[in-house]
Enzyme design. Structure first.
Site, PDB file in Angstrom:
ATOM      1  N   GLY A   1     -11.267   0.855   3.848  1.00  0.00           N
ATOM      2  CA  GLY A   1     -10.069   0.873   2.938  1.00  0.00           C
ATOM      3  C   GLY A   1     -10.124   0.109   1.593  1.00  0.00           C
ATOM      4  O   GLY A   1      -9.668   0.435   0.675  1.00  0.00           O
ATOM      5  N   ALA A   2     -10.564  -1.081   2.033  1.00  0.00           N
ATOM      6  CA  ALA A   2     -10.588  -2.072   0.804  1.00  0.00           C
ATOM      7  C   ALA A   2     -11.808  -2.171   0.218  1.00  0.00           C
ATOM      8  O   ALA A   2     -12.281  -2.753  -0.691  1.00  0.00           O
ATOM      9  CB  ALA A   2     -10.228  -3.293   1.312  1.00  0.00           C
TER      10      ALA A   2
ATOM     11  N   ASP B   1      10.566   2.339   6.074  1.00  0.00           N
ATOM     12  CA  ASP B   1      10.513   1.486   6.331  1.00  0.00           C
ATOM     13  C   ASP B   1      11.345   0.480   6.975  1.00  0.00           C
ATOM     14  O   ASP B   1      12.811   0.824   6.883  1.00  0.00           O
ATOM     15  CB  ASP B   1      10.271   0.411   4.799  1.00  0.00           C
ATOM     16  CG  ASP B   1       9.144  -0.778   5.080  1.00  0.00           C
ATOM     17  OD1 ASP B   1       8.126  -0.867   4.562  1.00  0.00           O
ATOM     18  OD2 ASP B   1       9.862  -1.982   5.471  1.00  0.00           O
TER      19      ASP B   1
ATOM     20  N   GLU C   1     -12.838  -0.414  17.540  1.00  0.00           N
ATOM     21  CA  GLU C   1     -13.892  -0.688  16.470  1.00  0.00           C
ATOM     22  C   GLU C   1     -14.694  -1.867  17.155  1.00  0.00           C
ATOM     23  O   GLU C   1     -14.188  -2.788  17.720  1.00  0.00           O
ATOM     24  CB  GLU C   1     -13.237  -1.133  15.346  1.00  0.00           C
ATOM     25  CG  GLU C   1     -12.616   0.019  14.557  1.00  0.00           C
ATOM     26  CD  GLU C   1     -11.775  -0.566  13.161  1.00  0.00           C
ATOM     27  OE1 GLU C   1     -12.243  -1.416  12.470  1.00  0.00           O
ATOM     28  OE2 GLU C   1     -10.685   0.394  12.836  1.00  0.00           O
TER      29      GLU C   1
ATOM     30  N   ILE D   1       0.761  -1.304  -0.247  1.00  0.00           N
ATOM     31  CA  ILE D   1      -0.120   0.012   0.013  1.00  0.00           C
ATOM     32  C   ILE D   1       0.748   1.287   0.015  1.00  0.00           C
ATOM     33  O   ILE D   1       0.634   2.272  -0.749  1.00  0.00           O
ATOM     34  CB  ILE D   1      -1.100   0.129   1.235  1.00  0.00           C
ATOM     35  CG1 ILE D   1      -1.732  -1.191   1.098  1.00  0.00           C
ATOM     36  CG2 ILE D   1      -1.767   1.322   1.287  1.00  0.00           C
ATOM     37  CD1 ILE D   1      -2.836  -1.717   2.401  1.00  0.00           C
TER      38      ILE D   1
ATOM     39  N   ARG E   1      -4.112   0.403  10.831  1.00  0.00           N
ATOM     40  CA  ARG E   1      -4.930  -0.340  11.941  1.00  0.00           C
ATOM     41  C   ARG E   1      -5.030   0.577  13.199  1.00  0.00           C
ATOM     42  O   ARG E   1      -4.001   1.277  13.446  1.00  0.00           O
ATOM     43  CB  ARG E   1      -4.229  -1.633  12.429  1.00  0.00           C
ATOM     44  CG  ARG E   1      -4.439  -2.843  11.643  1.00  0.00           C
ATOM     45  CD  ARG E   1      -5.768  -3.352  11.729  1.00  0.00           C
ATOM     46  NE  ARG E   1      -5.879  -4.528  10.812  1.00  0.00           N
ATOM     47  CZ  ARG E   1      -6.380  -4.429   9.684  1.00  0.00           C
ATOM     48  NH1 ARG E   1      -6.749  -3.344   9.066  1.00  0.00           N
ATOM     49  NH2 ARG E   1      -6.684  -5.754   9.012  1.00  0.00           N
TER      50      ARG E   1
ATOM     51  N   HIS F   1     -13.782   2.046   8.560  1.00  0.00           N
ATOM     52  CA  HIS F   1     -12.803   1.045   8.207  1.00  0.00           C
ATOM     53  C   HIS F   1     -13.368   0.330   6.743  1.00  0.00           C
ATOM     54  O   HIS F   1     -13.709  -0.766   6.436  1.00  0.00           O
ATOM     55  CB  HIS F   1     -12.973   0.056   9.023  1.00  0.00           C
ATOM     56  CG  HIS F   1     -11.758  -1.068   8.986  1.00  0.00           C
ATOM     57  ND1 HIS F   1     -11.234  -1.670  10.050  1.00  0.00           N
ATOM     58  CD2 HIS F   1     -10.942  -1.287   7.752  1.00  0.00           C
ATOM     59  CE1 HIS F   1      -9.975  -2.178   9.838  1.00  0.00           C
ATOM     60  NE2 HIS F   1      -9.933  -2.184   8.311  1.00  0.00           N
TER      61      HIS F   1
ATOM     62  N   ASP G   1      -9.445   5.867   9.226  1.00  0.00           N
ATOM     63  CA  ASP G   1     -10.248   4.790   8.737  1.00  0.00           C
ATOM     64  C   ASP G   1     -10.516   3.670   9.652  1.00  0.00           C
ATOM     65  O   ASP G   1     -11.364   2.873   9.689  1.00  0.00           O
ATOM     66  CB  ASP G   1      -9.781   4.352   7.608  1.00  0.00           C
ATOM     67  CG  ASP G   1     -10.652   3.489   6.801  1.00  0.00           C
ATOM     68  OD1 ASP G   1     -11.736   3.622   6.592  1.00  0.00           O
ATOM     69  OD2 ASP G   1     -10.107   2.279   6.394  1.00  0.00           O
TER      70      ASP G   1
ATOM     71  N   THR H   1      -5.001   4.880   7.950  1.00  0.00           N
ATOM     72  CA  THR H   1      -5.631   3.737   7.140  1.00  0.00           C
ATOM     73  C   THR H   1      -5.072   2.466   7.148  1.00  0.00           C
ATOM     74  O   THR H   1      -5.476   1.367   6.746  1.00  0.00           O
ATOM     75  CB  THR H   1      -5.977   4.041   5.606  1.00  0.00           C
ATOM     76  OG1 THR H   1      -4.631   3.833   5.186  1.00  0.00           O
ATOM     77  CG2 THR H   1      -6.545   5.339   5.296  1.00  0.00           C
TER      78      THR H   1
HETATM   79  P1  NAD Z   1       3.018  -4.930   3.616  1.00  0.00           P
HETATM   80  O1  NAD Z   1       3.267  -6.117   4.352  1.00  0.00           O
HETATM   81  O2  NAD Z   1       3.141  -5.070   2.071  1.00  0.00           O
HETATM   82  O3  NAD Z   1       3.779  -3.750   4.045  1.00  0.00           O
HETATM   83  C1  NAD Z   1       3.829  -3.164   5.202  1.00  0.00           C
HETATM   84  C2  NAD Z   1       5.473  -2.599   5.369  1.00  0.00           C
HETATM   85  O4  NAD Z   1       5.657  -2.070   6.723  1.00  0.00           O
HETATM   86  C3  NAD Z   1       6.579  -3.569   5.095  1.00  0.00           C
HETATM   87  O5  NAD Z   1       7.195  -3.180   4.050  1.00  0.00           O
HETATM   88  C4  NAD Z   1       7.233  -3.412   6.537  1.00  0.00           C
HETATM   89  O6  NAD Z   1       8.382  -3.874   6.409  1.00  0.00           O
HETATM   90  C5  NAD Z   1       6.815  -2.587   7.012  1.00  0.00           C
HETATM   91  N1  NAD Z   1       7.121  -2.149   8.324  1.00  0.00           N
HETATM   92  C6  NAD Z   1       6.472  -3.032   9.494  1.00  0.00           C
HETATM   93  N2  NAD Z   1       6.716  -2.430  10.729  1.00  0.00           N
HETATM   94  C7  NAD Z   1       7.288  -1.142  10.537  1.00  0.00           C
HETATM   95  C8  NAD Z   1       7.806  -0.152  11.454  1.00  0.00           C
HETATM   96  N3  NAD Z   1       7.695  -0.296  12.638  1.00  0.00           N
HETATM   97  N4  NAD Z   1       8.410   0.762  10.836  1.00  0.00           N
HETATM   98  C9  NAD Z   1       8.350   0.986   9.584  1.00  0.00           C
HETATM   99  N5  NAD Z   1       7.931   0.103   8.392  1.00  0.00           N
HETATM  100  C10 NAD Z   1       7.533  -0.993   9.090  1.00  0.00           C
HETATM  101  O7  NAD Z   1       1.244  -4.424   3.834  1.00  0.00           O
HETATM  102  P2  NAD Z   1       0.291  -3.655   3.066  1.00  0.00           P
HETATM  103  O8  NAD Z   1      -0.348  -4.678   2.317  1.00  0.00           O
HETATM  104  O9  NAD Z   1       1.147  -2.498   2.449  1.00  0.00           O
HETATM  105  O10 NAD Z   1      -0.703  -3.295   4.177  1.00  0.00           O
HETATM  106  C11 NAD Z   1      -0.177  -2.563   5.183  1.00  0.00           C
HETATM  107  C12 NAD Z   1      -1.408  -2.579   6.297  1.00  0.00           C
HETATM  108  O11 NAD Z   1      -2.590  -1.777   5.832  1.00  0.00           O
HETATM  109  C13 NAD Z   1      -1.979  -3.580   6.791  1.00  0.00           C
HETATM  110  O12 NAD Z   1      -1.246  -4.494   7.590  1.00  0.00           O
HETATM  111  C14 NAD Z   1      -3.503  -3.662   7.108  1.00  0.00           C
HETATM  112  O13 NAD Z   1      -3.243  -3.462   8.768  1.00  0.00           O
HETATM  113  C15 NAD Z   1      -3.614  -2.267   6.599  1.00  0.00           C
HETATM  114  N6  NAD Z   1      -4.972  -2.392   5.668  1.00  0.00           N
HETATM  115  C16 NAD Z   1      -5.856  -1.550   6.016  1.00  0.00           C
HETATM  116  C17 NAD Z   1      -6.953  -1.708   5.122  1.00  0.00           C
HETATM  117  C18 NAD Z   1      -8.216  -0.932   5.528  1.00  0.00           C
HETATM  118  O14 NAD Z   1      -9.357  -1.314   5.257  1.00  0.00           O
HETATM  119  N7  NAD Z   1      -8.017   0.112   6.075  1.00  0.00           N
HETATM  120  C19 NAD Z   1      -7.125  -2.901   4.242  1.00  0.00           C
HETATM  121  C20 NAD Z   1      -5.835  -3.343   3.813  1.00  0.00           C
HETATM  122  C21 NAD Z   1      -4.765  -3.256   4.661  1.00  0.00           C
END
Ligand code: NAD
Length: 321
Positions: free
Chosen positions: A295-296, A175, A275, A156, A246, A293, A270, A244
């Site tokens: 996002g997706a 990251d 929740e 994302i 958690r 919530h 979001d 967006t």
């Molecule tokens: P992803 O695993 O592709 O990317 C997450 C990144 O965060 C990774 O590259 C990881 O190395 C990095 N990371 C982890 N801890 C970290 C920290 N302390 N500091 C810096 N970087 C850190 O995940 P994604 O697909 O991009 O999704 C991200 C988050 O979005 C999901 O975990 C989920 O919680 C959330 N999400 C929310 C919705 C929604 O409806 N709002 C929908 C989908 C996902």
């Protein structure tokens, strides 16, 4: 015959794909408490975030072969326990990245032009206050040229970076693991012109202190929030925060304090700590842009999620129906 319970719904095209392959797909929602009785008759359960698949339920279903989660987070499933029982756990991590990224920008644009406030005030105050409201919302911002801190440069985060670069923002991703990513920008009207940018991750301190907008895209499963009082104190005066990812990734008490002091100009949320009943102080805060919530939750992401899951389920069972 493989029996599937899609307890939090499934995209109709994905359902059709599975049914055409000879699978039975039930979409009638079974209440969480009744799953212990009903789920043992199924080989597969498809869930989103609402249905919980915990140890007790897994123990009651010795025939369960697949737990499929439409979406990314697996916090509603006891994944390791399921795997220890030989159950395959699958999700669709990439299907909704674009939708979540666009929602983050929906909140940024909203905050930058006071849309959250205008949408609340105009129906109540009516035409008589039109001029006053016009004055109140006349110091909006453009996103072009602003600095965008992206916390979490995964799927994302990279979509967010793509949109930010295309808008002309100074993008500072952070990251723990990803040091660099290729961000491809394709123009809609031509296949010939596309731009590929190698974007390096920035330093955490730089992103924290220089950003006008900071958006969260990290997984969060509890523990210390990434953004608390100390982090907010180091941010720019008038920063905008978007979450967006958690609830809990940003400390909500610290966020409220930051909003009150004016350090944080606005927040787009979001996801929330409690929740489905978030803190009223956040829900009612006039500098918070809200979404429940979602996002997706776009038609496109739901279709992608359904089709990706259907493909994975078909591949798992192969011809063995
Ligand atoms: P992803 O695993 O592709 O990317 C997450 C990144 O965060 C990774 O590259 C990881 O190395 C990095 N990371 C982890 N801890 C970290 C920290 N302390 N500091 C810096 N970087 C850190 O995940 P994604 O697909 O991009 O999704 C991200 C988050 O979005 C999901 O975990 C989920 O919680 C959330 N999400 C929310 C919705 C929604 O409806 N709002 C929908 C989908 C996902």
């Amino acid at each position: 015959m493989i029996r599937i319970l899609a307890n939090d719904g499934i995209d109709p095209d994905a359902q059709m794909l599975l049914e055409e392959a000879g699978y039975e797909v039930d979409t009638q929602k079974v209440a969480q408490d009744n799953l212990l009785k009903v789920l043992p008759q199924y080989d597969v359960i498809i869930v989103r975030s609402a249905t919980k698949v915990r140890r007790e339920l897994i123990d009651a279903c010795p025939n369960l072969k697949v737990i499929a989660r439409g979406g990314v987070g697996l916090d509603n499933i006891d994944v390791e326990y399921a795997q220890s029982k030989g159950i395959e756990v699958m999700n669709t991590p990439a299907a909704s990245s674009q939708s979540v990224a666009e929602l983050a920008f929906a909140h940024m644009f909203t905050l930058a032009r006071f849309l959250h406030q205008a949408n609340r005030a105009m129906p109540v105050k009516g035409g008589t206050a039109f001029k006053d409201l016009k004055n109140a919302y006349s110091s909006g911002l453009q996103l072009r040229g602003k600095t965008l801190g992206i916390i979490g440069f995964g799927r994302i985060g990279q979509e967010v970076a793509r949109i930010g670069l295309a808008l002309g923002m100074n993008v500072l991703p952070v990251d723990l693991v990803v040091e660099e990513a290729s961000i491809d920008i394709h123009l809609y009207h031509t296949e010939d012109i596309s731009l590929s940018v190698k974007l390096k991750s920035a330093d955490w301190e730089e992103a924290l202190t220089k950003s006008d907008f900071i958006t969260m895209h990290v997984p969060f499963t509890g523990g210390q929030p990434l953004i608390g009082e100390a982090e907010i104190a180091r941010m720019k005066q008038g920063v905008f925060l978007i979450n967006t990812a958690r609830g809990g990734a940003i400390d909500e008490e610290a966020l409220l304090k930051g909003l009150e002091s004016g350090k944080v100009a606005g927040a787009g949320l979001d996801v929330f700590d409690f929740e489905p009943t978030p803190r009223p102080e956040l829900l009612q805060h006039d500098r918070v842009s809200l979404s429940p919530h979602i996002g997706a939750a776009t038609n496109e992401a739901q279709a992608n999620i359904g089709l990706e899951l259907a493909d994975k389920i078909l591949a798992f069972f192969g011809d063995d129906q």
